[in-house]
Design a protein around this motif. Structure first.
Motif: not given
Ligand SMILES: C[S@@+](CC[C@H](N)C(=O)[O-])C[C@H]1O[C@@H](n2cnc3c(N)ncnc32)[C@H](O)[C@@H]1O
Length: 187
Positions: A42-47, A84-87, A100-102
């Motif tokens: 979840l929330g992979m960001g840059p990957g 995907l929205d994490a909620v 998920s990480n942060k």
């Molecule tokens: C702090 S970043 C962490 C990214 C990645 N895990 C990392 O360690 O680089 C938070 C990530 O969560 C995603 N994010 C925030 N709220 C979210 C939500 N409701 N559903 C899915 N992704 C979400 C953001 O788009 C972002 O990519």
């Protein structure tokens, strides 16, 4: 339009996160989830974590930011990605592990509880959750982004009704003891 929905916000995040990845957390994850199992991030960001996970597991990356997904797909055309929205986690697919990480600290505590219920639904039997959090007891908003900090006891009380807590530990990411990770098994 949120911080992670603009190219500018994402460029800022990528710069800020330079030098950090989940390599150590993923070593811990490997104690609980065997190779080749399916993992949804979840929330992979840059990957960065997805790149590490993909060498070990059958991974699916996800985020609610289309920009992150598009950027990763450009570099990795064969990657399995979901918006995907994490909620709400609206998917028919199920997974052996959700990682998920942060990320979950960007949800209100109520939404995080909703997310955990939904995660339980899309986990295979005996599935594992692995999530990391910033540690503390405050809530703040920075650049329009919500940050909810958690202490161990609060997380324990949130997790224990639906999950068996396998590990719940403090670790250091930036400042000493600033983070917590949780490894949970579906009850
Ligand atoms: C702090 S970043 C962490 C990214 C990645 N895990 C990392 O360690 O680089 C938070 C990530 O969560 C995603 N994010 C925030 N709220 C979210 C939500 N409701 N559903 C899915 N992704 C979400 C953001 O788009 C972002 O990519």
């Amino acid at each position: 339009m949120g911080f992670f929905d603009t190219e500018k916000g994402i460029d800022e995040y990528v710069k800020m996160a330079e030098g950090f990845d989940g390599a150590e957390l993923i070593k811990t994850l490997q104690k609980f989830v065997p190779e080749k199992f399916s993992v949804l991030e979840l929330g992979m960001g840059p990957g960065k974590d997805l790149n590490i996970l993909s060498k070990i597991y059958a991974v699916t990356g996800s985020d609610n930011s289309q920009i992150f997904l598009d950027r990763y797909k450009k570099q990795n055309p064969d990657a399995d990605l979901l918006k995907l929205d994490a909620v709400t986690l609206s998917t028919d697919r199920t997974f052996d592990c959700i990682y998920s990480n942060k990320v979950l600290h960007h949800l209100t505590t109520g939404n995080m509880k909703t997310s955990l219920k939904k995660q339980k639904e899309i986990l295979n039997p005996n599935g594992i959750l692995f999530h990391s959090f910033w540690r503390g007891n405050k809530t703040e908003t920075m650049e329009g982004l919500l940050f909810v900090y958690y202490e161990l006891e609060i997380l324990k009380s949130i997790f224990e009704s639906d999950f068996k807590i396998l590990e719940l530990k403090i670790y250091t990411e930036d400042q000493k003891d600033d983070s917590i990770y949780a490894v949970l098994r579906k009850k």
